[in-house]
Design a protein around this motif. Sequence first.
Motif, PDB file in Angstrom:
ATOM      1  N   UNK A 176       1.022  -1.369  -0.153  1.00  0.00           N
ATOM      2  CA  UNK A 176       0.106   0.166   0.129  1.00  0.00           C
ATOM      3  C   UNK A 176       0.546   1.293  -0.160  1.00  0.00           C
ATOM      4  N   UNK A 177       0.510   1.720  -0.988  1.00  0.00           N
ATOM      5  CA  UNK A 177       1.821   3.453  -0.938  1.00  0.00           C
ATOM      6  C   UNK A 177       1.507   4.620  -1.145  1.00  0.00           C
ATOM      7  N   UNK A 178      -0.217   4.517  -0.055  1.00  0.00           N
ATOM      8  CA  UNK A 178      -1.010   5.525   0.128  1.00  0.00           C
ATOM      9  C   UNK A 178      -0.735   6.046   1.682  1.00  0.00           C
ATOM     10  N   UNK A 179       0.672   6.640   1.629  1.00  0.00           N
ATOM     11  CA  UNK A 179       1.256   6.970   3.152  1.00  0.00           C
ATOM     12  C   UNK A 179       0.934   8.819   3.139  1.00  0.00           C
ATOM     13  N   UNK A 180       0.708   9.242   4.693  1.00  0.00           N
ATOM     14  CA  UNK A 180       0.611  10.458   5.132  1.00  0.00           C
ATOM     15  C   UNK A 180       1.495  10.672   5.966  1.00  0.00           C
ATOM     16  N   UNK A 181       2.621  11.526   5.645  1.00  0.00           N
ATOM     17  CA  UNK A 181       4.220  12.031   7.178  1.00  0.00           C
ATOM     18  C   UNK A 181       4.082  13.175   7.384  1.00  0.00           C
ATOM     19  N   UNK A 182       3.939  12.722   8.776  1.00  0.00           N
ATOM     20  CA  UNK A 182       3.463  14.156   9.019  1.00  0.00           C
ATOM     21  C   UNK A 182       4.499  14.903  10.258  1.00  0.00           C
ATOM     22  N   UNK A 183       3.975  16.041   9.255  1.00  0.00           N
ATOM     23  CA  UNK A 183       5.690  17.151   9.638  1.00  0.00           C
ATOM     24  C   UNK A 183       5.688  18.150  10.355  1.00  0.00           C
ATOM     25  N   UNK A 184       6.458  19.176  10.743  1.00  0.00           N
ATOM     26  CA  UNK A 184       5.722  20.537  11.458  1.00  0.00           C
ATOM     27  C   UNK A 184       6.104  20.640  13.370  1.00  0.00           C
ATOM     28  N   UNK A 185       6.740  21.576  13.266  1.00  0.00           N
ATOM     29  CA  UNK A 185       7.278  21.573  14.555  1.00  0.00           C
ATOM     30  C   UNK A 185       6.382  21.149  15.862  1.00  0.00           C
ATOM     31  N   UNK A 186       5.523  21.545  16.125  1.00  0.00           N
ATOM     32  CA  UNK A 186       4.372  20.971  16.913  1.00  0.00           C
ATOM     33  C   UNK A 186       4.612  19.186  16.704  1.00  0.00           C
ATOM     34  N   UNK A 187       4.926  18.776  18.353  1.00  0.00           N
ATOM     35  CA  UNK A 187       4.589  18.036  17.946  1.00  0.00           C
ATOM     36  C   UNK A 187       3.639  16.890  19.183  1.00  0.00           C
ATOM     37  N   UNK A 188       2.905  17.653  19.158  1.00  0.00           N
ATOM     38  CA  UNK A 188       1.514  17.403  19.763  1.00  0.00           C
ATOM     39  C   UNK A 188       0.520  17.147  18.786  1.00  0.00           C
ATOM     40  N   UNK A 189       1.199  18.249  18.048  1.00  0.00           N
ATOM     41  CA  UNK A 189       0.066  18.664  16.547  1.00  0.00           C
ATOM     42  C   UNK A 189      -0.232  16.500  16.091  1.00  0.00           C
TER      43      UNK A 189
ATOM     44  N   UNK B  64       1.738  13.972  16.855  1.00  0.00           N
ATOM     45  CA  UNK B  64       1.334  13.391  17.670  1.00  0.00           C
ATOM     46  C   UNK B  64      -0.559  12.526  17.788  1.00  0.00           C
ATOM     47  N   UNK B  65      -0.884  13.587  16.774  1.00  0.00           N
ATOM     48  CA  UNK B  65      -2.911  13.513  17.568  1.00  0.00           C
ATOM     49  C   UNK B  65      -2.542  13.406  16.080  1.00  0.00           C
ATOM     50  N   UNK B  66      -2.333  14.199  15.500  1.00  0.00           N
ATOM     51  CA  UNK B  66      -2.820  13.462  13.986  1.00  0.00           C
ATOM     52  C   UNK B  66      -2.058  12.072  13.040  1.00  0.00           C
ATOM     53  N   UNK B  67      -1.025  11.703  13.521  1.00  0.00           N
ATOM     54  CA  UNK B  67      -1.239  10.349  13.261  1.00  0.00           C
ATOM     55  C   UNK B  67      -1.807   9.368  14.237  1.00  0.00           C
ATOM     56  N   UNK B  68      -2.296   9.496  15.014  1.00  0.00           N
ATOM     57  CA  UNK B  68      -3.775   8.465  15.498  1.00  0.00           C
ATOM     58  C   UNK B  68      -4.373   8.851  14.458  1.00  0.00           C
ATOM     59  N   UNK B  69      -5.115  10.103  14.768  1.00  0.00           N
ATOM     60  CA  UNK B  69      -5.877   9.970  13.861  1.00  0.00           C
ATOM     61  C   UNK B  69      -6.203   9.467  12.577  1.00  0.00           C
ATOM     62  N   UNK B  70      -5.171  10.096  12.248  1.00  0.00           N
ATOM     63  CA  UNK B  70      -5.499   9.398  10.618  1.00  0.00           C
ATOM     64  C   UNK B  70      -5.391   8.079  10.412  1.00  0.00           C
ATOM     65  N   UNK B  71      -3.929   7.423  11.471  1.00  0.00           N
ATOM     66  CA  UNK B  71      -4.095   5.420  11.106  1.00  0.00           C
ATOM     67  C   UNK B  71      -5.345   5.207  12.274  1.00  0.00           C
ATOM     68  N   UNK B  72      -5.938   5.561  12.500  1.00  0.00           N
ATOM     69  CA  UNK B  72      -7.606   5.185  13.288  1.00  0.00           C
ATOM     70  C   UNK B  72      -8.873   5.239  12.023  1.00  0.00           C
ATOM     71  N   UNK B  73      -8.144   6.054  11.048  1.00  0.00           N
ATOM     72  CA  UNK B  73      -9.899   6.108   9.975  1.00  0.00           C
ATOM     73  C   UNK B  73      -9.077   5.325   9.257  1.00  0.00           C
ATOM     74  N   UNK B  74      -7.897   4.262   9.548  1.00  0.00           N
ATOM     75  CA  UNK B  74      -7.567   3.215   8.275  1.00  0.00           C
ATOM     76  C   UNK B  74      -6.711   3.971   7.154  1.00  0.00           C
ATOM     77  N   UNK B  75      -5.734   4.858   7.277  1.00  0.00           N
ATOM     78  CA  UNK B  75      -5.279   5.596   6.727  1.00  0.00           C
ATOM     79  C   UNK B  75      -3.479   4.682   7.392  1.00  0.00           C
ATOM     80  N   UNK B  76      -2.890   5.248   6.525  1.00  0.00           N
ATOM     81  CA  UNK B  76      -1.432   4.779   7.012  1.00  0.00           C
ATOM     82  C   UNK B  76      -0.780   5.952   7.251  1.00  0.00           C
ATOM     83  N   UNK B  77      -0.389   6.361   8.381  1.00  0.00           N
ATOM     84  CA  UNK B  77       1.135   7.609   8.887  1.00  0.00           C
ATOM     85  C   UNK B  77       1.962   7.537   9.604  1.00  0.00           C
ATOM     86  N   UNK B  78       2.850   8.340   9.236  1.00  0.00           N
ATOM     87  CA  UNK B  78       3.794   8.522   9.979  1.00  0.00           C
ATOM     88  C   UNK B  78       4.761   9.846  10.342  1.00  0.00           C
ATOM     89  N   UNK B  79       5.263   9.587  11.575  1.00  0.00           N
ATOM     90  CA  UNK B  79       5.589  10.720  12.384  1.00  0.00           C
ATOM     91  C   UNK B  79       7.306  10.919  11.464  1.00  0.00           C
TER      92      UNK B  79
END
Length: 308
Positions: free
Chosen positions: A193-206, A208-223
């Motif tokens: 599965x080549x559908x991936x979201x890479x989560x960046x930016x300097x707000x670590x808390x933001x 973290x929650x983006x990775x969790x929510x995107x993964x929970x929605x059935x997509x692949x997300x990595x910090x």
Amino acid sequence: MTPFEQSASRRTILTALAAAATAGAPVLGQLTAAAPAAALPSDTTLPEPTEYFSNTDLYQQPHLVEGTSYSRRYRRHQQFDLKMSQKYDFPRTAILALHGGGIEIGTSELCLGIAGYSPSNSSGDPILPTVHDYFMFEGLLSEGNRALHVTSKNCDDHVALSTAASHLNVLSLHGCTFDQLKLPTATYPATGDRSVAVVGGLNAAFRSVLVAEINNAGFQAVDAYDPRYSATLGEFNGSHIKNPCNRTMLAMGAQLELTTELRQSLFRVHTSREDRANTWNDSDGRFERFRDACRRAIATVEAGQPIL
């Protein structure tokens, strides 16, 4: 003049400016002496055009016309407090798509969706109860929109920067290819599965929650800062302080680098602006699931930012 010759001409002028500033010589004289780019033989193979130095540089090109070559769309919601004894909410999060339209397809539509609007609703009325401010720069060329790409840290569009500076949070949307990420093949095989979201930016808390929510929605997300992946994701981690995602009131924010396969999967037909606008709500719910995952992450972050 070709894009390459324009780029060479710009470099000639900038070189003259830098030399004059260093030597204390009159700038006008050096610019007068700077020769224009020489005519090239007809059989010359030109390299790819040099990327524009900034949005200002792009906007000043006579061969690029706003509304035909590119567009800028934004919305700043009017809010006010007229009562001395009460306090009211204020816009805390803005959504940006700096390379929208045909540059990094799908980011414009997703920007509108996360902000609470329909990508296909020309009236501009919101479709969700909570809305966010947004800014989009979009390529409108029939082909070759990549030439309109301005690196995020070089963005100097006044509306984009003022939007970021007036919010606590920014979520900036970008596109990449799966192969660019060079993720570990044991976890992310090229044939998987080549559908991936890479989560960046300097707000670590933001992040973290983006990775969790995107993964929970059935997509692949990595910090992008996860030690398992960070070695190859430096270009995609949104760490530059001049990246608009970090030019917020808190000097930090978040960005999403979405692979081509992920962006395409959010639409039943992704091949044109019109197709994406007409099929975002006919993709087996993928667009809505991804949109809502981002909106939940924003709501979580904002919940920890009370009105002062």
